[in-house]
Design a protein around this motif. Structure first.
Motif, mmCIF file in Angstrom:
data_model
loop_
_atom_site.group_PDB
_atom_site.id
_atom_site.type_symbol
_atom_site.label_atom_id
_atom_site.label_comp_id
_atom_site.label_asym_id
_atom_site.label_seq_id
_atom_site.Cartn_x
_atom_site.Cartn_y
_atom_site.Cartn_z
ATOM 1 N N PHE A 199 97.910 95.997 9.125
ATOM 2 C CA PHE A 199 97.942 95.570 7.732
ATOM 3 C C PHE A 199 97.281 94.197 7.602
ATOM 4 O O PHE A 199 97.596 93.267 8.342
ATOM 5 N N ARG A 200 96.364 94.062 6.630
ATOM 6 C CA ARG A 200 95.632 92.807 6.464
ATOM 7 C C ARG A 200 95.890 92.127 5.123
ATOM 8 O O ARG A 200 95.494 90.984 4.926
ATOM 9 N N CYS A 201 96.513 92.854 4.191
ATOM 10 C CA CYS A 201 96.838 92.248 2.902
ATOM 11 C C CYS A 201 98.150 92.845 2.395
ATOM 12 O O CYS A 201 98.683 93.782 2.986
ATOM 13 N N GLN A 202 98.667 92.305 1.310
ATOM 14 C CA GLN A 202 99.957 92.752 0.789
ATOM 15 C C GLN A 202 99.919 94.194 0.305
ATOM 16 O O GLN A 202 100.935 94.892 0.316
ATOM 17 N N SER A 203 98.748 94.680 -0.099
ATOM 18 C CA SER A 203 98.650 96.040 -0.619
ATOM 19 C C SER A 203 98.563 97.095 0.476
ATOM 20 O O SER A 203 98.711 98.288 0.189
ATOM 21 N N ARG A 211 92.158 101.112 2.339
ATOM 22 C CA ARG A 211 91.718 102.496 2.548
ATOM 23 C C ARG A 211 92.100 102.964 3.949
ATOM 24 O O ARG A 211 92.505 104.113 4.145
ATOM 25 N N ARG A 212 91.979 102.067 4.925
ATOM 26 C CA ARG A 212 92.398 102.416 6.284
ATOM 27 C C ARG A 212 93.911 102.652 6.331
ATOM 28 O O ARG A 212 94.384 103.599 6.975
ATOM 29 N N ALA A 213 94.682 101.810 5.640
ATOM 30 C CA ALA A 213 96.135 101.978 5.608
ATOM 31 C C ALA A 213 96.503 103.312 4.965
ATOM 32 O O ALA A 213 97.433 103.997 5.405
ATOM 33 N N CYS A 242 99.749 101.075 0.257
ATOM 34 C CA CYS A 242 98.814 102.180 0.459
ATOM 35 C C CYS A 242 99.250 103.070 1.619
ATOM 36 O O CYS A 242 99.086 104.297 1.562
ATOM 37 N N PHE A 243 99.813 102.478 2.653
ATOM 38 C CA PHE A 243 100.289 103.264 3.784
ATOM 39 C C PHE A 243 101.408 104.207 3.353
ATOM 40 O O PHE A 243 101.376 105.404 3.636
ATOM 41 N N LEU A 244 102.394 103.660 2.656
ATOM 42 C CA LEU A 244 103.511 104.493 2.195
ATOM 43 C C LEU A 244 103.039 105.540 1.193
ATOM 44 O O LEU A 244 103.549 106.657 1.170
#
Length: 314
Positions: free
Chosen positions: A120-124, A22-24, A128-130
């Protein structure tokens, strides 16, 4: 709603479970944000708050962005609808040194700079950022017309940082400089579909595939029609040359002196001037092959050409 608007609506409705994702997402939506010094002066710590300003076209994107700003940065954003460049838009303003630090980190073009700035803390998180960048400042053409997907960047520094992130994900974009920044674009159908698949768009992807299928069908029909038209034109032209040669031979009294098989083919061609060779061959008694008829007509053309040359010499 436009095709691009439908795609963004679909992406914005994808549920996100992890707080880091959600932050990304909200950091991606802040990718084009402008940083200004706040008018409120200094805080108790001696540092002035920094104000962020961004513009979002879709109301749903603005609503989600404001909710995520409250959740991730603990700030209450101000959101105002307005007309910008002749189109409805939403202006979001809020003050946050933490958010400003993230946006300032976007100006570093080094590989991995965006991932480090957002955290970024995980692969997703990258996905989510893009997704957030596209929903806030991306554009997509109607696939029934042509393919063009573009991420907007307000300056060259952020453009090259985003380009590095996209390239690392396997989607190297083209970059074009515009008056209000840079565009990172994809123009091939395959590239556009790959990027949309990566950021989570499914329904619009199927629509694009259907458009591609329909476009291919139309192209096949056009090619077939053009091929048929070309063949008809070639057949008519050849038949006209054959009829002219036969008429010349008949006028010169040579036709009656030719072998029976040549005379039979000549008379049939004169009687059916536009009939295809395959059908004309079946009119013979007994029927002959298409290649056999073509051979006879070529002999008639050569005899007529020989007679023209002979008369020219005399």
């Amino acid at each position: 709603m436009s095709f691009a608007g439908n795609v963004k609506e679909e992406l914005l409705q994808i549920p996100i479970k992890n707080a880091c994702c959600r932050r990304a997402l909200v950091c991606g939506m802040l990718f084009c944000a402008e940083i200004r010094e706040s008018d409120c002066g200094q805080t108790e710590g001696g540092k002035g708050e920094e104000k962020l300003i961004l513009y979002l076209t879709e109301e749903s994107a603005a609503t989600l962005c404001c909710a995520l700003i409250r959740q991730q940065f603990g700030r209450e954003p101000e959101c105002k609808p307005l007309i910008r460049a002749g189109k409805p838009s939403h202006k979001i303003v809020f003050s946050s040194r933490a958010a400003a630090a993230v946006v300032r980190g976007y100006a570093d073009p080094a590989t991995g700079a965006l991932a480090e700035a957002v955290g970024f803390r995980c692969q997703s998180c990258q996905v989510c950022f893009l997704r957030g960048v596209f929903c806030a400042s991306g554009s997509l053409s109607d696939p029934t017309r042509y393919y063009h997907l573009e991420f907007h960047a307000p300056d060259t520094e952020r453009a090259y940082a985003l380009s590095a992130l996209l390239s690392n994900a396997g989607f190297e974009p083209g970059i074009v400089t515009r008056k209000n920044g840079c565009g990172l674009y994809y123009k091939s159908g395959t590239a556009v579909e790959d990027v949309l698949t990566y950021i989570g768009c499914q329904n619009a992807l199927f629509e694009m595939m259907n458009c591609q299928i329909m476009r291919d069908l139309r192209n096949d029909v056009n090619r077939s029609t053009n091929c048929v038209a070309t063949n008809i034109k070639r057949t008519v032209s050849a038949a006209q040359r054959q009829a002219q040669a036969i008429a010349e031979l008949e006028q010169a009294g040579i036709l009656e002196e030719l072998p029976d098989e040549l005379r039979d083919s000549a008379y049939l061609r004169m009687e059916y001037p536009e009939m295809p060779l395959s059908e004309l061959a079946m009119m013979h008694v007994p029927p002959i092959t298409k290649s056999g008829l073509n051979h006879r007509l070529l002999r008639l053309l050569r005899i007529a050409e020989s007679e023209r040359l002979k008369n020219g010499k005399e």
